[in-house]
Design an enzyme around this catalytic site. Structure first.
Site, PDB file in Angstrom:
ATOM      1  N   ARG A 128       1.385   3.675   3.067  1.00 31.23           N
ATOM      2  CA  ARG A 128       0.442   3.232   2.008  1.00 31.23           C
ATOM      3  C   ARG A 128      -0.984   3.693   2.286  1.00 31.23           C
ATOM      4  NH1 ARG A 128       4.939   2.097   0.593  1.00 31.23           N
ATOM      5  NH2 ARG A 128       5.615   0.252  -0.559  1.00 31.23           N
TER       6      ARG A 128
ATOM      7  N   GLU B 171      -3.055  -4.297  -0.177  1.00 33.58           N
ATOM      8  CA  GLU B 171      -2.641  -2.985  -0.681  1.00 33.58           C
ATOM      9  C   GLU B 171      -3.443  -2.616  -1.936  1.00 33.58           C
ATOM     10  OE1 GLU B 171       1.677  -2.026  -0.893  1.00 33.58           O
ATOM     11  OE2 GLU B 171       1.213  -1.261  -2.897  1.00 33.58           O
TER      12      GLU B 171
ATOM     13  N   SER C 129       3.212  -5.398  -4.454  1.00 32.65           N
ATOM     14  CA  SER C 129       2.842  -6.100  -3.213  1.00 32.65           C
ATOM     15  C   SER C 129       1.311  -6.177  -3.129  1.00 32.65           C
ATOM     16  CB  SER C 129       3.364  -5.342  -1.991  1.00 32.65           C
ATOM     17  OG  SER C 129       4.762  -5.206  -2.054  1.00 32.65           O
TER      18      SER C 129
HETATM   19  P1  FAD Z   1      -4.395   2.733 -10.438  1.00 33.07           P
HETATM   20  O1  FAD Z   1      -4.192   1.287 -10.169  1.00 33.07           O
HETATM   21  O2  FAD Z   1      -4.825   3.129 -11.784  1.00 33.07           O
HETATM   22  O3  FAD Z   1      -5.424   3.317  -9.353  1.00 33.07           O
HETATM   23  C1  FAD Z   1      -5.243   3.045  -7.993  1.00 33.07           C
HETATM   24  C2  FAD Z   1      -6.439   3.628  -7.213  1.00 33.07           C
HETATM   25  O4  FAD Z   1      -6.441   5.038  -7.310  1.00 33.07           O
HETATM   26  C3  FAD Z   1      -7.788   3.185  -7.784  1.00 33.07           C
HETATM   27  O5  FAD Z   1      -8.676   3.025  -6.719  1.00 33.07           O
HETATM   28  C4  FAD Z   1      -8.210   4.346  -8.673  1.00 33.07           C
HETATM   29  O6  FAD Z   1      -9.630   4.446  -8.811  1.00 33.07           O
HETATM   30  C5  FAD Z   1      -7.656   5.530  -7.907  1.00 33.07           C
HETATM   31  N1  FAD Z   1      -7.278   6.655  -8.772  1.00 33.07           N
HETATM   32  C6  FAD Z   1      -6.336   6.649  -9.733  1.00 33.07           C
HETATM   33  N2  FAD Z   1      -6.177   7.885 -10.250  1.00 33.07           N
HETATM   34  C7  FAD Z   1      -7.043   8.694  -9.611  1.00 33.07           C
HETATM   35  C8  FAD Z   1      -7.348  10.086  -9.686  1.00 33.07           C
HETATM   36  N3  FAD Z   1      -6.726  10.909 -10.528  1.00 33.07           N
HETATM   37  N4  FAD Z   1      -8.295  10.579  -8.873  1.00 33.07           N
HETATM   38  C9  FAD Z   1      -8.950   9.776  -7.976  1.00 33.07           C
HETATM   39  N5  FAD Z   1      -8.700   8.449  -7.863  1.00 33.07           N
HETATM   40  C10 FAD Z   1      -7.757   7.911  -8.669  1.00 33.07           C
HETATM   41  N6  FAD Z   1       3.684   0.955  -4.848  1.00 33.07           N
HETATM   42  C11 FAD Z   1       4.514   1.525  -3.921  1.00 33.07           C
HETATM   43  O7  FAD Z   1       4.052   2.315  -3.085  1.00 33.07           O
HETATM   44  N7  FAD Z   1       5.844   1.216  -3.881  1.00 33.07           N
HETATM   45  C12 FAD Z   1       6.414   0.368  -4.761  1.00 33.07           C
HETATM   46  O8  FAD Z   1       7.611   0.126  -4.712  1.00 33.07           O
HETATM   47  C13 FAD Z   1       5.578  -0.234  -5.754  1.00 33.07           C
HETATM   48  N8  FAD Z   1       6.087  -1.117  -6.651  1.00 33.07           N
HETATM   49  C14 FAD Z   1       5.279  -1.684  -7.574  1.00 33.07           C
HETATM   50  C15 FAD Z   1       5.848  -2.570  -8.512  1.00 33.07           C
HETATM   51  C16 FAD Z   1       5.056  -3.169  -9.476  1.00 33.07           C
HETATM   52  C17 FAD Z   1       5.690  -4.125 -10.464  1.00 33.07           C
HETATM   53  C18 FAD Z   1       3.672  -2.860  -9.542  1.00 33.07           C
HETATM   54  C19 FAD Z   1       2.820  -3.474 -10.620  1.00 33.07           C
HETATM   55  C20 FAD Z   1       3.099  -1.999  -8.628  1.00 33.07           C
HETATM   56  C21 FAD Z   1       3.898  -1.396  -7.632  1.00 33.07           C
HETATM   57  N9  FAD Z   1       3.365  -0.512  -6.676  1.00 33.07           N
HETATM   58  C22 FAD Z   1       4.188   0.086  -5.753  1.00 33.07           C
HETATM   59  C23 FAD Z   1       1.920  -0.220  -6.651  1.00 33.07           C
HETATM   60  C24 FAD Z   1       1.499   0.872  -7.666  1.00 33.07           C
HETATM   61  O9  FAD Z   1       2.506   1.116  -8.584  1.00 33.07           O
HETATM   62  C25 FAD Z   1       1.154   2.181  -6.959  1.00 33.07           C
HETATM   63  O10 FAD Z   1       0.085   1.997  -6.075  1.00 33.07           O
HETATM   64  C26 FAD Z   1       0.765   3.285  -7.961  1.00 33.07           C
HETATM   65  O11 FAD Z   1       0.707   4.523  -7.293  1.00 33.07           O
HETATM   66  C27 FAD Z   1      -0.571   3.006  -8.648  1.00 33.07           C
HETATM   67  O12 FAD Z   1      -0.710   3.926  -9.710  1.00 33.07           O
HETATM   68  P2  FAD Z   1      -1.767   3.718 -10.875  1.00 33.07           P
HETATM   69  O13 FAD Z   1      -1.815   4.980 -11.642  1.00 33.07           O
HETATM   70  O14 FAD Z   1      -1.454   2.497 -11.642  1.00 33.07           O
HETATM   71  O15 FAD Z   1      -3.092   3.517 -10.024  1.00 33.07           O
HETATM   72  N1  EPU Z   2      11.352 -10.848   2.897  1.00 35.83           N
HETATM   73  C1  EPU Z   2      11.293 -12.227   2.970  1.00 35.83           C
HETATM   74  N2  EPU Z   2      10.640 -12.891   1.998  1.00 35.83           N
HETATM   75  C2  EPU Z   2      10.028 -12.254   0.955  1.00 35.83           C
HETATM   76  C3  EPU Z   2      10.083 -10.853   0.889  1.00 35.83           C
HETATM   77  C4  EPU Z   2      10.755 -10.157   1.884  1.00 35.83           C
HETATM   78  O1  EPU Z   2      11.807 -12.842   3.874  1.00 35.83           O
HETATM   79  O2  EPU Z   2       9.421 -12.962   0.127  1.00 35.83           O
HETATM   80  C5  EPU Z   2      12.050 -10.107   3.972  1.00 35.83           C
HETATM   81  C6  EPU Z   2      13.550 -10.112   3.838  1.00 35.83           C
HETATM   82  O3  EPU Z   2      14.115 -10.123   5.133  1.00 35.83           O
HETATM   83  C7  EPU Z   2      13.836  -8.780   3.150  1.00 35.83           C
HETATM   84  C8  EPU Z   2      12.781  -7.877   3.769  1.00 35.83           C
HETATM   85  O4  EPU Z   2      11.667  -8.740   3.986  1.00 35.83           O
HETATM   86  O5  EPU Z   2      15.117  -8.317   3.389  1.00 35.83           O
HETATM   87  C9  EPU Z   2      12.363  -6.701   2.921  1.00 35.83           C
HETATM   88  O6  EPU Z   2      12.040  -7.150   1.625  1.00 35.83           O
HETATM   89  P1  EPU Z   2      11.973  -6.172   0.365  1.00 35.83           P
HETATM   90  O7  EPU Z   2      13.094  -5.192   0.419  1.00 35.83           O
HETATM   91  O8  EPU Z   2      11.811  -6.992  -0.870  1.00 35.83           O
HETATM   92  O9  EPU Z   2      10.695  -5.347   0.674  1.00 35.83           O
HETATM   93  P2  EPU Z   2       9.164  -5.755   0.782  1.00 35.83           P
HETATM   94  O10 EPU Z   2       8.762  -5.583   2.189  1.00 35.83           O
HETATM   95  O11 EPU Z   2       8.849  -7.032   0.121  1.00 35.83           O
HETATM   96  C10 EPU Z   2       8.505  -3.246   0.371  1.00 35.83           C
HETATM   97  C11 EPU Z   2       7.372  -2.575  -0.350  1.00 35.83           C
HETATM   98  C12 EPU Z   2       7.681  -2.463  -1.840  1.00 35.83           C
HETATM   99  C13 EPU Z   2       8.950  -1.638  -2.018  1.00 35.83           C
HETATM  100  C14 EPU Z   2      10.090  -2.341  -1.262  1.00 35.83           C
HETATM  101  C15 EPU Z   2      11.396  -1.539  -1.321  1.00 35.83           C
HETATM  102  C16 EPU Z   2       5.333  -2.973   0.870  1.00 35.83           C
HETATM  103  C17 EPU Z   2       4.041  -3.725   0.960  1.00 35.83           C
HETATM  104  N3  EPU Z   2       6.125  -3.297  -0.155  1.00 35.83           N
HETATM  105  O12 EPU Z   2       8.537  -4.572  -0.136  1.00 35.83           O
HETATM  106  O13 EPU Z   2       6.598  -1.794  -2.457  1.00 35.83           O
HETATM  107  O14 EPU Z   2       9.275  -1.502  -3.359  1.00 35.83           O
HETATM  108  O15 EPU Z   2       9.712  -2.530   0.129  1.00 35.83           O
HETATM  109  O16 EPU Z   2      11.361  -0.490  -0.405  1.00 35.83           O
HETATM  110  O17 EPU Z   2       5.598  -2.117   1.705  1.00 35.83           O
HETATM  111  C18 EPU Z   2       4.442  -2.148  -3.396  1.00 35.83           C
HETATM  112  O18 EPU Z   2       4.008  -1.408  -2.507  1.00 35.83           O
HETATM  113  O19 EPU Z   2       3.702  -2.625  -4.300  1.00 35.83           O
HETATM  114  C19 EPU Z   2       5.869  -2.473  -3.425  1.00 35.83           C
HETATM  115  C20 EPU Z   2       6.415  -3.303  -4.300  1.00 35.83           C
END
Ligand code: FAD
Ligand code: EPU
Length: 354
Positions: free
Chosen positions: A172, A337, A242
């Protein structure tokens, strides 16, 4: 879709997935690199604060924004076929999940583990998005940026290609999160996908998958199903995924915590250990905390939610309480994050969580 390109003093509620109802002095939708350069140059010359946004799925707006919010909708995907790989050049305003679907439908396999992650291509590079055993860095060849450190002119922009090995990608994180890159705008990324497909079956997917008949489409479908079940849909409940990162701590610290709590942990490089932040919060006395319309998601405690009309202050109050408690109980400083956006600039997490 957005026929009008400029909006004044309008709410950002539909432009951030936390659905925080703050306003921006001006919102501009851009679709070309030329217009992005022109707007950024104007902002710089007139000292107008600006922020570039993709889908707003990783930000928390703390106040009304007094500058310009630039919504990046620069689109375009070019694909070059090589003998052993596909090379993709993707503009930064394309939606990540659309790229995953588009490539899979073309038979270009390899992005499926990153299905259903909200946001745009440019932002994917910034925080090195990851899920289910795959990260953006595993596919990235380069990131193209417009750099404003040197002066630019409308006709002679300073664009720079930063190759993956210079992006300092880690969990991240990347150089684009550094303050020295705060003025860079990402315009495109290069992605390389090998033609030799290797499924990545992350431990948490094993129960859903029979290894013998696995396909990329099956992995895609399973991950979409899991995510729809486990994560709140931002269209219905405001959230930014997250809120905190999973903490990475020393082996010594981890050993102590594991002996006390037997908590989930994952070995990392250099003897470090990743701990589940969700588990830490779930095992704290604040796991069901609610302030106004701000709360913690019941299925994943790393996710803070806006049930309906929460303010960013309410979300922050919960985040600060959790942060302080985890620090006290487990001696872990949870790193957020999401990016925090104040009235005219991004605010460092260390200025919010002390
Ligand atoms: P924004 O929120 O619009 O921007 C994020 C940052 O980047 C801001 O600081 C912005 O100023 C900057 N920025 C954006 N575009 C540019 C550009 N072109 N040039 C310079 N700066 C820029 N993340 C994960 O890694 N794994 C996951 O599994 C994951 N699951 C998610 C699930 C949900 C339901 C949600 C809501 C979020 C999740 N995220 C996850 C976080 C998010 O989706 C990612 O961080 C994504 O890459 C953000 O994209 P965005 O376009 O919405 O960024
Ligand atoms: N767990 C708990 N309680 C919780 C959540 C997780 O006990 O409330 C424990 C469990 O043991 C579970 C393990 O953590 O098995 C892993 O949980 P999960 O697979 O849900 O993953 P996470 O750590 O909660 C991370 C990323 C997600 C990504 C998933 C799948 C981060 C901060 N978050 O979540 O990314 O989608 O793994 O790979 O690394 C995001 O970055 O916004 C995001 C959603």
């Amino acid at each position: 879709m957005h026929k009008k390109k400029y909006f004044f003093n309008q709410s950002l509620k539909n432009l951030n997935t936390f659905r925080i109802d703050v306003t921006a002095k001006k919102i501009i939708f851009i679709t070309t690199i030329t217009s992005l350069i022109y707007i950024l140059q104007t902002c710089k010359l007139s000292r107008i604060p600006y922020i570039i946004l993709g889908e707003g799925s990783n930000v928390l707006f703390l106040k009304n924004y007094i500058g310009i919010i630039i919504i990046n909708r620069i689109k375009g995907i070019k694909i070059i076929e090589q003998k052993n790989a596909w090379l993709l050049h993707v503009h930064s305003g394309e939606k990540w999940h659309n790229l995953v679907k588009y490539t899979l439908n073309l038979g270009i396999l390899g992005l499926e583990n990153l299905a259903l992650i909200p946001g745009c291509i440019g932002s994917a590079a910034i925080q090195n998005i990851g899920a289910y055993g795959l990260e953006f860095k595993d596919l990235c060849q380069y990131v193209d940026v417009i750099s404003f450190k040197k002066s630019i002119t409308y006709t002679n922009p300073s664009t720079k290609r930063i190759y993956s090995h210079s992006c300092n990608f880690s969990y991240r994180n990347s150089i684009f999160k550094d303050p020295c890159h705060s003025e860079s705008a990402i315009i495109a990324v290069g992605i390389k996908i090998s033609k030799k497909w290797h499924p990545i079956i992350f431990p948490s997917l094993k129960n859903y998958i029979q290894p013998k008949c696995i396909t990329a489409h099956k992995i895609f479908n399973i991950i979409c199903k899991i995510r729809i079940k486990k994560l709140p849909d931002p269209k219905k409940i405001g959230n930014a995924g997250s809120f905190f990162k999973n903490p990475i701590i020393t082996q010594q610290h981890a050993k102590k915590l594991i002996s006390l709590y037997n908590l989930p942990h994952y070995p990392q490089l250099k003897g470090l250990v990743k701990i589940s932040g969700g588990w830490l919060i779930e095992n704290s006395k604040y796991k069901n905390i609610k302030i106004g319309d701000a709360a913690i998601h019941d299925k994943n405690k790393l996710i803070l939610i806006n049930i309906n009309r929460a303010t960013s202050q309410e979300i922050l109050q919960i985040a600060k309480i959790i942060h302080a408690h985890i620090l006290k109980k487990f001696h872990i400083w949870l790193e957020p994050e999401v990016d925090f956006i104040g009235s005219q600039k991004k605010i460092k997490a260390s200025d919010i969580f002390t």
